[in-house]
Write an enzyme that holds these catalytic residues in place. Structure first.
Site, PDB file in Angstrom:
ATOM      1  N   GLU A  11       0.797  -1.221   0.000  1.00 38.96           N
ATOM      2  CA  GLU A  11       0.000   0.000   0.000  1.00 38.96           C
ATOM      3  C   GLU A  11       0.834   1.278   0.000  1.00 38.96           C
ATOM      4  O   GLU A  11       0.403   2.297  -0.541  1.00 38.96           O
ATOM      5  CB  GLU A  11      -0.940   0.001   1.219  1.00 38.96           C
ATOM      6  CG  GLU A  11      -2.049  -1.026   1.168  1.00 38.96           C
ATOM      7  CD  GLU A  11      -3.098  -0.707   0.107  1.00 38.96           C
ATOM      8  OE1 GLU A  11      -3.339   0.488  -0.169  1.00 38.96           O
ATOM      9  OE2 GLU A  11      -3.663  -1.652  -0.463  1.00 38.96           O
ATOM     10  N   SER A  39     -54.928 -17.364  39.275  1.00 40.94           N
ATOM     11  CA  SER A  39     -55.017 -17.092  40.711  1.00 40.94           C
ATOM     12  C   SER A  39     -53.766 -16.467  41.308  1.00 40.94           C
ATOM     13  O   SER A  39     -53.791 -16.032  42.459  1.00 40.94           O
ATOM     14  CB  SER A  39     -55.346 -18.378  41.466  1.00 40.94           C
ATOM     15  OG  SER A  39     -56.641 -18.821  41.139  1.00 40.94           O
TER      16      SER A  39
END
Length: 827
Positions: free
Chosen positions: A96, A398
């Protein structure tokens, strides 16, 4: 003549030259001005921004251990420069930016050469163009500037690169570059790329693996090894890898031997890629992580007024550290317990195991939720969170009674734990209030009516009709107010439904997270503590963004909370509906719940340490076969047992303002002598009361009457004296229309009308009289009567027992002489 012509030509040349020089000068000045303007509009260089990378937020458990990561489309794992192998550093520099260590941000030589090459290619109409960006320029482009393609951006990129080189070392620039570069797939940075391609950390990469990764940035999609083109023609990425290796050799980073060996490895197919996997959007602990993230989002919006887009960006890219309240060890154990519960009568449908189950466990003292399990077995990503989602609410059955019925009645002082009720069908005058058609007439489950019971026993046995009568007594509005205080979602339908509030048949429903918070009130002096899923959120700089307070509110008085807590030992007793919830010697309190048609099974409860709720059911709300609310109690106990390993025995302390008094368990009033003589045994017991609510009236249900002990009818003048016996009965002034279990103890209504004794009885009486005549006639006839076994000697014994009971200051709360039905599967 010739000289004049030469002179004219010379003058013209000078003029033309001056004109061109002037043009070039003006153009140069103009170009310089344009460049200066471009530079002037460049964003300021923020070095911290360059060194800061978009990272997803991380979640940690309550011990600070890694737990989860916010899912994004791209994955980045920042790696320290020292952990990157030298071969990878050299590979990037070689391919690069080979003069990286020589230039100051811009490679003039390369830049000029590339311009000439690109101009030539343009003239030749070639589409092949070359880039001249240095690693520094690429870093600026990736972190500071946009991806716009323009001369202006290029000029600003070059300028900022020169500035950056003055601020950072080459190692810092290269390290930042390797963490920021896109490397194909969903990998940002070299560590994520190493995991993606080779399933290893970057520090473990070989030379050819380093060369491959360094070659990818030029064209990530082209060199992506999992693409169909690369699979058909691997030479696409292999040739690029060889180019990188050659550049490394050319720049002196590897030897000829290294190069030759690397080529040989490539030809031998030693560049082996990990098996590709589709990006997963499933979190490791998503039952807990997703609700925690939602709570963080809500608090960011409240505290900082962020909009949804800002919050999303912060979570996905901001690198936040979210410290949750989850205990990873207990979360895993809870999940395993639910997955492995063999007693759930399991089957599979479309790959999902049923029945499903969910659970939440929290420390109700500080609100920290320790476990959220939203389902059992393998689940797809972002499946139903049956434990914590408000999109998955189910009727509580319940298990709602302690919240909207019993604690509400005690706290509002409209009833006490001792208040007496008759367990019998709902009278029409009550039923008509809650129905536009036929009177509302709920049934018990199972279809049994006990007769006279008190509030404590009604909760223990989960008697439906008593719950309805009690809500009618305290009023729907009172019940609604307490439901909302406890955090139960109540909609418009529920506000007019006594079934919703007394029996838990909620229109929408609730979930284990809601119920765990609600039940914590009973052990926390009546204080509701809001669930907390995280303790702290820190940004990438270490700044604390969020640190939630513990939010509390008063729901019950400490006295009402404690009395309800004490009453909740009934349902987990052997006579209750959920004794399976007990474990070890820990103090356990709780309540089962079953919605209509056995579609939802619950157990909600608490210990002095934690509150928890468990739900069992099917996703399609169908009946759950072969499983009961007692099964939910068992699962609750199995889960909570793990939470209490090595925890010492502890009790919830009784407030000093809670008082006690002896009362009659049938009438709920102060006892009389008859209370001690109930035919089933004494009905006197010691009960807790809020100060000022001890009953002042005396028991009026027990009555004493003389009967013919042979026929069981009320004695009359026709009854022989030796058949008359005084007994204690229960009084009921009307017929309930159904058989009640205490019916055999009721005061008889038939009167003895006399008649002959059975022959055997006549003979026995005659023999007795003959024997008495042969005995000492001076003896008292009454003494002879005492020897007759048909006389009322048991009454004398009862009187003696009564005297003993009068001296007993605290009779046992549970009368072992009572006949109890086995209601383990009853609600």
């Amino acid at each position: 003549m010739g000289k004049k012509k030469k002179k004219r030509k010379s003058s013209a040349f000078k003029i033309i030259l001056n004109v061109f020089l002037s043009i070039f000068l003006v153009a140069g000045v103009a170009f310089g001005g344009i460049v200066f303007a471009m530079i002037k509009t460049a964003p300021p260089l923020n070095v911290q921004q360059v060194l800061t990378f978009d990272e997803p937020s991380i979640l940690y458990d309550d011990k600070g251990q890694y737990m989860d990561k916010v899912i994004t489309n791209e994955q980045r794992i920042v790696v320290d420069y020292k952990n990157v192998p030298q071969n990878l550093k050299n590979a990037f520099v070689s391919i690069e930016d080979e003069r990286f260590y020589k230039h100051h941000g811009v490679d003039i030589k390369r830049f000029t050469g590339v311009i000439l090459i690109n101009v030539t290619n343009k003239i030749k109409r070639s589409s092949k163009l070359q880039g001249a960006s240095t690693l520094t320029q690429q870093l600026i482009k990736n972190t500071v500037l946009s991806s716009e393609v323009s001369i202006k951006r290029k000029v600003q990129e070059m300028y900022l690169s020169i500035q950056l080189e003055k601020e950072l070392s080459k190692d810092e620039i290269l390290g930042a570059y390797m963490n920021s570069i896109f490397l194909g797939g969903n990998a940002l940075g070299v560590e994520a790329a190493s995991k993606q391609y080779f399933n290893k950390s970057v520090k473990d990469l070989s030379l050819i693996e380093c060369a491959f990764i360094a070659g990818v940035p030029q064209s990530p999609s082209v060199y992506y090894p999992y693409s169909s083109a690369s699979k058909k023609n691997p030479s696409i990425y292999l040739n690029r890898t060889k180019t990188v290796l050659y550049k490394m050799l050319d720049n002196g980073y590897i030897t000829q031997n290294d190069y030759n060996k690397a080529l040989k490895d490539l030809d031998s197919k030693k560049l082996a890629f990990a098996k590709p996997s589709a990006p997963s959007n499933k979190l490791a602990y998503e039952w807990f992580s997703i609700p925690a993230i939602e709570q963080v989002k809500k608090d960011l919006k409240t505290q900082y007024k962020y909009d949804d887009k800002q919050i999303h960006n912060l979570l996905v890219n901001g690198g936040l550290k979210i410290y949750t309240t989850m205990n990873k060890n207990l979360q895993d154990k809870t999940q395993n317990t639910i997955n492995d519960a063999y007693y759930l009568n399991s089957y599979k449908s479309n790959g999902i195991i049923y029945p499903q189950a969910s659970a939440v466990i929290m420390d109700y003292h500080n609100g920290e939720v320790k476990t959220i399990v939203g389902g059992r077995g393998d689940q797809p990503a972002r499946s139903y969170n049956r434990a914590a989602s408000y999109n998955y609410l189910r009727p509580a059955g319940s298990s709602i009674k302690p919240l909207t019925v019993y604690s509400a009645a005690i706290d509002s002082k409209k009833a006490t734990a001792a208040t007496g009720f008759e367990d019998s069908p709902i009278p029409n005058n009550i039923g008509r209030k809650y129905s536009s058609g036929a009177p509302y007439n709920p049934r018990n489950t199972p279809d049994i009516y006990y007769g006279y019971v008190n509030v404590r026993e009604a909760l223990m046995r989960s008697i439906n009709v008593v719950a309805v009568k009690l809500v009618d007594k305290i009023g729907l509005n009172t019940s609604i107010q307490y439901a909302e205080k406890f955090g139960i979602p109540i909609d418009q339908h529920d506000r007019s439904s006594i079934a919703s509030l007394s029996l838990g048949e909620l229109h929408k429903g609730t979930n284990p997270l809601i119920m765990a918070q609600a039940y914590g009130v009973f052990g926390n002096n009546g204080t509701y503590t809001e669930a907390k899923l995280y303790t702290k959120v820190v940004d990438r700089t270490g700044k604390v963004l969020l640190e939630p307070k513990t939010n509390t509110k008063k729901v019950l008085s400490p006295e009402a909370a404690f009395i309800t807590y004490d009453m909740l030992q009934g349902p987990v007793s052997e006579s209750g509906t959920g004794p399976q919830a007990n474990f070890g010697n820990m103090e356990v309190r709780g309540k089962t719940g079953t919605s209509s048609d056995m579609k939802n099974l619950w157990f909600c409860g608490l210990t002095p340490y934690y509150s928890a709720a468990v739900w069992i059911g099917n996703d399609n709300s169908s009946t759950v076969d072969g499983v009961y609310s007692s099964t939910a109690a068992r699962l609750w106990g199995d889960i909570m047992k793990e939470f209490h390993v090595n925890l010492p025995y502890k009790q919830v302390q009784k407030p000093a303002s809670v008082v006690t008094a002896n009362v009659d368990r049938i009438s709920g009033k102060l006892p009389t002598q008859l209370s001690y003589r109930d035919p089933r045994g004494s009905t006197v017991y010691n009960e807790f009361f809020i100060n000022g609510t001890i009953p002042t009236e005396y028991d009026d249900i027990h009555v004493e009457a003389q009967i013919n002990k042979l026929t069981g009818k009320l004695a009359s003048k026709f009854t022989p004296s030796f058949l008359v016996e005084s007994r204690v009965f229960l009084r009921r002034d009307y017929s309930p229309g159904v058989e009640l279990l205490d019916q055999q103890w009721l005061l008889p209504y038939s009167i003895d009308e006399g008649g002959s004794l059975p022959p055997t009885e006549e003979k026995n009486n005659s023999n007795t009289r003959d024997k008495n005549k042969d005995k000492n006639k001076d003896k008292d006839k009454n003494k002879n009567k005492d020897k007759n076994p048909s006389q009322d000697k048991p009454n004398n014994n009862n009187n003696n027992n009564n005297n003993d009971n009068n001296n007993n200051t605290k009779p046992p709360e549970n009368d072992s002489n009572q006949n109890h039905e086995d209601n383990k599967n009853k609600q």
